[in-house]
Every structure is written in C-alpha cells, then in structure tokens.
Design an enzyme around this catalytic site. Structure first.
Site, PDB file in Angstrom:
ATOM      1  N   ARG A 236       0.753  -1.176   0.000  1.00 29.30           N
ATOM      2  CA  ARG A 236       0.196   0.018   0.178  1.00 29.30           C
ATOM      3  C   ARG A 236       0.719   1.169  -0.074  1.00 29.30           C
ATOM      4  O   ARG A 236       1.867   1.322   0.893  1.00 29.30           O
ATOM      5  CB  ARG A 236      -1.047   0.053   1.155  1.00 29.30           C
ATOM      6  CG  ARG A 236      -2.199  -0.818   0.993  1.00 29.30           C
ATOM      7  CD  ARG A 236      -3.064  -0.494   0.108  1.00 29.30           C
ATOM      8  NE  ARG A 236      -4.251  -1.383   0.137  1.00 29.30           N
ATOM      9  CZ  ARG A 236      -4.337  -2.534  -0.822  1.00 29.30           C
ATOM     10  NH1 ARG A 236      -3.382  -2.766  -1.538  1.00 29.30           N
ATOM     11  NH2 ARG A 236      -5.502  -3.169  -0.873  1.00 29.30           N
TER      12      ARG A 236
ATOM     13  N   GLU B 293      -3.935   7.642  -5.439  1.00 32.53           N
ATOM     14  CA  GLU B 293      -3.929   6.739  -6.623  1.00 32.53           C
ATOM     15  C   GLU B 293      -5.380   7.246  -7.330  1.00 32.53           C
ATOM     16  O   GLU B 293      -6.453   7.153  -6.519  1.00 32.53           O
ATOM     17  CB  GLU B 293      -4.006   5.194  -6.390  1.00 32.53           C
ATOM     18  CG  GLU B 293      -2.626   4.840  -5.856  1.00 32.53           C
ATOM     19  CD  GLU B 293      -2.646   3.154  -5.480  1.00 32.53           C
ATOM     20  OE1 GLU B 293      -3.805   2.460  -5.681  1.00 32.53           O
ATOM     21  OE2 GLU B 293      -1.538   2.900  -5.027  1.00 32.53           O
TER      22      GLU B 293
ATOM     23  N   HIS C 147      -0.616   0.019  -9.743  1.00 31.44           N
ATOM     24  CA  HIS C 147      -1.184  -0.752  -8.683  1.00 31.44           C
ATOM     25  C   HIS C 147      -1.845  -1.963  -9.348  1.00 31.44           C
ATOM     26  O   HIS C 147      -2.905  -2.395  -9.477  1.00 31.44           O
ATOM     27  CB  HIS C 147      -2.380   0.006  -7.970  1.00 31.44           C
ATOM     28  CG  HIS C 147      -2.872  -0.679  -6.689  1.00 31.44           C
ATOM     29  ND1 HIS C 147      -3.382   0.033  -5.752  1.00 31.44           N
ATOM     30  CD2 HIS C 147      -2.809  -2.039  -6.313  1.00 31.44           C
ATOM     31  CE1 HIS C 147      -3.347  -0.876  -4.588  1.00 31.44           C
ATOM     32  NE2 HIS C 147      -3.068  -2.085  -5.114  1.00 31.44           N
TER      33      HIS C 147
END
Length: 325
Positions: A236, A265, A284
């Site tokens: 994360r 993000e 991601h």
C-alpha cells in the site's frame, strides 16, 4: 435464493463469476456510486467484490440482512472496520488469491530496477542504442544479494520461495515469528527491522496498511539503509513517506525504488517521483492478473457457502475476528 451483491466489472470478469456461481445463489450487479446500489443492498445476504468504493455506515444501514463482506482483494484498508463491527458483519479478504501475482510482480520490480529495464527500453525505442557505458549506468544481479522482506504473510512467503531460484540471502521481519524448522524450510532468517534495513541490498514491503505501518518507511529508515539498496513496494502506498523517499533517491541515500502503489491513486500529474531515473512505477497492477480472478471468486463463493451452511468464514481480517465468537 441467496442474494450476493457485487459491483460492476468488465463482462469477461463477470462471466468468470457467473460460471463459478453455486446453485441456489443469485449474483446481483449494482454500482456503489448509484442510488440503486442501496436499494439492491436492502435484501442482500452477502457482498462480494472490491472495497475500493468504500464500505461504511451507510452501506451497512442499507443492508440489514448482510452476513459477510467477502472481498476479492487482499487489502481492506478502504473498509470502515468500526462500521462493520457495529453492524456485526465480518469482513473476509480473498484468501491469498492474488499472492502469486503480487509476489511475481515484486520480483519483476527488483529485476527491472537493478537491470535498468525502463531506462534501456526508452533509449532503444527512441533510436538510441546503448545510450551510456556500462560503468556510468550500472546493472546488477540478484545472485548473492540480501533480500529483506518486511511482512512474511502469504505474499512475503511466496517472494521468499521465488528468490531462492536467484540464490539470494533472505532475511525477514514480521510481528509473527516462524519456528526454526519453518525458517529452515522456507530458507529465511529473522532479523530485527532496523537490522534488516541496515544489511539488505533489496527491501520489499508486504504489510497491511494500518496505524502501525502507515509511513513506516520514512527519513530515519532510509538513513540506515545501504546507499546501494533498492526499495520495492507492492503493498500500500501510504506505508512509504513519499517526500522522504524522494529525498532519499535524489540525495543518494538509497539507489532506487520499484513502486506498484502510491499514496494517492491515481497520483497527480508531474508527481515528483515521475522525473527520477532511479524509480520504476506500475499502476497498482500487481494483483489483478487474469489468472487470479478465478482464484478470488472461487475463494469468495467457497466462503459464502461455508457461512450459508452454518460454519465460520475463513480469512476474516484480524481486527474483526472477535465477531466470530
């Protein structure tokens, strides 16, 4: 008929879910950003899907029959755990469905950073063959390097197994210690966190995001790492202090970083890390390989069937295991 609420996905992904859907269960697709989602939640027995849209008080109030929130992701930091606790609804993650994908991605980033993959690719496609000599832009091997794994859960263990093929020396830090026999079988040895950071050539992060791990990698941690060390983050973004990382990378405190996750993000355009030649970034994308949609839905439906038959669900997040009694 058991009603399972799920957010929209690409048609081929939903086709996988529908193919695995057990008899006697209905999959209801509803967009969490639309009012009809809450209408659909009124008689839903289960939620199956990503937590990215946020699961909080409003959702639980709208779904009084809910027995389980079954995530298709490993991470659950976007779920309001206090709201779930008040509603007495357990939250289960995906049971390691994406652990192979993320472990492979972490190894890929190690190689990409050490081999200067993006630098060479961009030069070749722009028409420059061997833009620099091999002394000024140096590539390195994984063999013989020490890998420090921070967080030895499903993903961390799979990383440890995979880098054995590269003959790396593996140390790990985790709040849960393995027994000596388990360490022998996995080919790892425990180290204290600062010891691991000080002695590792590559540090890879595999921890959940919580109050303890938020910004766990910041200026003091980078300061004790080797100047030749590389940081890999596939867990994360907020686990890393990005301002401190930028400073460490531009000052030569550490040598490079491979990041699949960021604090925000998507990140803002012209993010300071974008201009650095010693950073490799992916969006991601470590978890959602095509292979693991089947794994995630298989695990999800299995867990739902367990609850339906009166058994306790698997993979309930640690903060809510007290709900199981």
């Amino acid at each position: 008929m058991t009603k399972i609420l799920t957010p929209p996905q690409a048609t081929p992904v939903l086709d996988i879910a529908r193919e695995l859907l057990p008899p006697g269960m209905e999959l209801v697709v509803a967009d969490p950003t639309k009012p009809e989602f809450y209408d659909a939640a009124a008689d839903a027995d289960y939620y199956l899907g990503s937590p990215r849209t946020g699961i909080g008080n409003e959702f639980f109030r709208a779904a009084p029959k809910l027995k389980l929130v079954q995530l298709t992701s490993a991470g659950y930091d976007r779920v309001d755990l206090e709201a779930a606790r008040k509603a007495k609804v357990p939250i289960a993650n995906n049971g390691g469905a994406n652990s192979v994908a993320v472990a492979e991605h972490a190894v890929m980033l190690m190689l990409a950073v050490l081999k200067k993959l993006v630098y060479h690719h961009l030069n070749v496609v722009s028409g420059t063959w061997r833009a620099s000599d091999f002394a000024s832009v140096r590539a390195y091997e994984l063999e013989g390097k020490r890998l420090g794994i921070v967080g030895l859960g499903n993903i961390g263990k799979k990383v440890a197994r995979r880098v054995q093929g590269f003959d790396m020396d593996v140390r790990y830090y985790d709040v849960v210690r393995l027994t000596e026999d388990q360490e022998d079988a996995l080919g790892v040895r425990f180290a204290l966190l600062n010891e691991l950071l000080r002695t590792s050539d590559v540090v890879t992060l595999h921890v959940p995001l919580n109050d303890v791990t938020r910004r766990m990698m910041s200026t003091p941690q980078f300061a004790i790492m080797k100047r030749t060390a590389v940081l890999i983050n596939t867990c994360r973004g907020p686990v890393v202090d990005e301002d401190a990382l930028h400073q460490a990378l531009t000052s030569g405190t550490i040598a490079g970083a491979g990041l699949d996750v960021m604090v925000e993000e998507p990140p803002k355009k012209n993010h300071p890390l974008f201009s650095l030649p010693n950073v490799t970034l992916t969006p991601h994308s470590a978890g959602p390989t095509w292979d693991n949609w089947t794994k995630a839905y298989r695990n999800g439906f299995d867990n739902i069937q367990r609850v339906e038959s009166g058994q306790a669900p698997l993979w309930v997040v640690p903060e809510l295991r007290s709900l199981l009694g």
